[in-house]
Scaffold this active site. Sequence first.
Site, short mmCIF file in Angstrom:
data_model
loop_
_atom_site.label_atom_id
_atom_site.label_comp_id
_atom_site.label_asym_id
_atom_site.label_seq_id
_atom_site.Cartn_x
_atom_site.Cartn_y
_atom_site.Cartn_z
N GLU A 1 -10.03 1.80 4.17
CA GLU A 1 -9.75 3.00 3.35
C GLU A 1 -11.06 3.55 2.75
OE1 GLU A 1 -6.49 2.53 0.38
OE2 GLU A 1 -7.96 3.05 -1.15
N HIS B 1 -7.45 -3.55 4.75
CA HIS B 1 -6.90 -2.19 4.70
C HIS B 1 -7.71 -1.36 3.70
CE1 HIS B 1 -4.53 0.82 2.51
NE2 HIS B 1 -3.87 1.05 3.64
N ASN B 2 -7.94 -1.91 2.52
CA ASN B 2 -8.66 -1.15 1.51
C ASN B 2 -10.11 -0.93 1.90
OD1 ASN B 2 -6.23 -1.38 0.14
ND2 ASN B 2 -7.20 -1.63 -1.84
N SER C 1 0.82 -1.21 0.00
CA SER C 1 0.00 0.00 0.00
C SER C 1 0.85 1.26 0.00
CB SER C 1 -0.92 0.04 1.22
OG SER C 1 -1.66 1.25 1.21
N LYS D 1 -4.37 -6.83 3.43
CA LYS D 1 -4.38 -5.70 2.49
C LYS D 1 -5.81 -5.39 2.03
CE LYS D 1 -3.17 -2.37 -0.20
NZ LYS D 1 -3.68 -2.28 -1.48
C1 6PG Z 1 -3.18 1.44 -1.58
C2 6PG Z 1 -4.46 1.65 -2.33
C3 6PG Z 1 -4.36 1.01 -3.69
C4 6PG Z 1 -5.36 1.51 -4.68
C5 6PG Z 1 -6.76 1.12 -4.35
C6 6PG Z 1 -7.79 2.03 -4.94
O1 6PG Z 1 -3.27 0.85 -0.51
O2 6PG Z 1 -2.15 1.89 -2.04
O3 6PG Z 1 -5.52 1.05 -1.63
O4 6PG Z 1 -4.37 -0.37 -3.52
O5 6PG Z 1 -5.24 2.86 -4.86
O6 6PG Z 1 -6.92 -0.16 -4.90
O7 6PG Z 1 -8.96 1.34 -4.86
P1 6PG Z 1 -10.25 1.70 -5.65
O8 6PG Z 1 -9.87 1.94 -7.08
O9 6PG Z 1 -11.08 0.47 -5.47
O10 6PG Z 1 -10.80 2.93 -4.99
#
Ligand code: 6PG
Length: 477
Positions: free
Chosen positions: A190, A186-187, A128, A183
């Site tokens: 996010e 985590h997303n 990430s 991970k």
């Molecule tokens: C990270 C982000 C990365 C990516 C996401 C965006 O941890 O660096 O999460 O993995 O930017 O996948 O996700 P979406 O396109 O689903 O918003």
Amino acid sequence: TSAQIGVTGLAVMGSNLARNFARNGYTVAVHNRSAAKTHALIKEHGHEGDFIAAETAKDFVQALERPRRLVVMVKAGGATDAVIEEFAPLLEPGDMIIDGGNAHFADTRRREAALREQGIHFVGAGISGGEEGALNGPSIMPGGPVESYDSLGPMLEKISAKAADGAPCVTHVGPDGAGHFVKMVHNGIEYADMQLIGEAYQLLRDVAGYTPAQIAEIFRTWNTGRLDSYLIEITAEVLAHVDEATGKPFVDVVVDQAEQKGTGRWTVQIALDLGVPVSGIAEAVFARSLSGHAALRDASRSLAGPKATPLSAAEAGAFADRVEQALYASKIVSYTQGFHEIDAARDEYDWNIDLGKVASIWRGGCIIRAAFLDRIRAAYDARPDLPSLLSDETFAQEIAAAQDDWREVLVAATRQGVPTPGFAAALAYYDALRAERLPAALTQGQRDFFGAHTYRRVDREGSFHTLWGQGRGEVEA
Ligand code: 6PG
């Protein structure tokens, strides 16, 4: 000379990761399906360190010292399988394939099991931090066989972000798919963080009447307190940005339909399978999908709403403080839900994940990095068997202090018709968890009535059924 690490797949994430290894003193073999990208990388960045450009898969594998460490940075899905099929026959027992993409953890489990048969270590590693993180220090969540970490770990520790206390933002998360699972969550978190920030923005705009530039200032102030985080910081940047072509706030010229690549959706799908209530993360996924239904939204614009009366300038400041409380309390709830999901997967898959470690490696490099994560680390370090983050005394006290404001903000949102699914779901979760009695008892009664599905009693062991159609006597089931 031979390379200590190889990177195949030289799109932005792959090249930046390769450069990060090289800048840290490693010799890096680089490879791409079309050699043009490989040459472009060497041409532009060759001076940053020691690279070995490999044109073919064979050259690439031969360039690597043993045990070989081969990082795959291709689009998650079929492309990963194709790369594995290409390279696996060229590898020897003890070699490692590290998948740094956003793979689904179930795919990682399947690939790990298949490669284990050949003695190859497959390490699914969540990475990430976006492009910038890949280059300057990401947060890395490797799974796979623990032995692989002996030789791979020190290299990852070197290129990873460092938390404020200097600790590297990488650890062996757990076996097989554990890294990609973490991970994924985590997303999901996010998505929830972003949705909650979005709701705070909309309330400050529609209820308090602030402009995007003023809201950027408010976020900047919040970023100096307990909400200090990368996402709050960039939110202020985005809100302060003015569109050059029109002179309007940038946020007003962007189409308000949020997209997603799917990791947030996976987090919710898997939570449903594991039976973990991640309502805040789910609302964030649904909010994105609702925003994208343009035709449905057009057809619904004339639906009645409440008479909105924005606050006076005098009231707005106090309201902004309340929104900060609501945002913080809701954030505690989304992290509670996300960590619950990891906890449940740990039991389901026997992963033995250290939740304090997970919080620790999210303190730097990743998208959700925040001062807050050090507090979560401390909570789990103090009590590794914490039933839930809400059971931590400090978090419980903070929510207790925030809850009146949190409720007031939701009252204002409801009155003015501002959608706040994230704040509301978080509060409902909190209230449901603390409830003495839930209407689930009634649900059980209904199920027993129409389907003889039985229920348990509060005063006796066993399962029971009421003969609803025949005198309502109770029988032991
Ligand atoms: C990270 C982000 C990365 C990516 C996401 C965006 O941890 O660096 O999460 O993995 O930017 O996948 O996700 P979406 O396109 O689903 O918003």
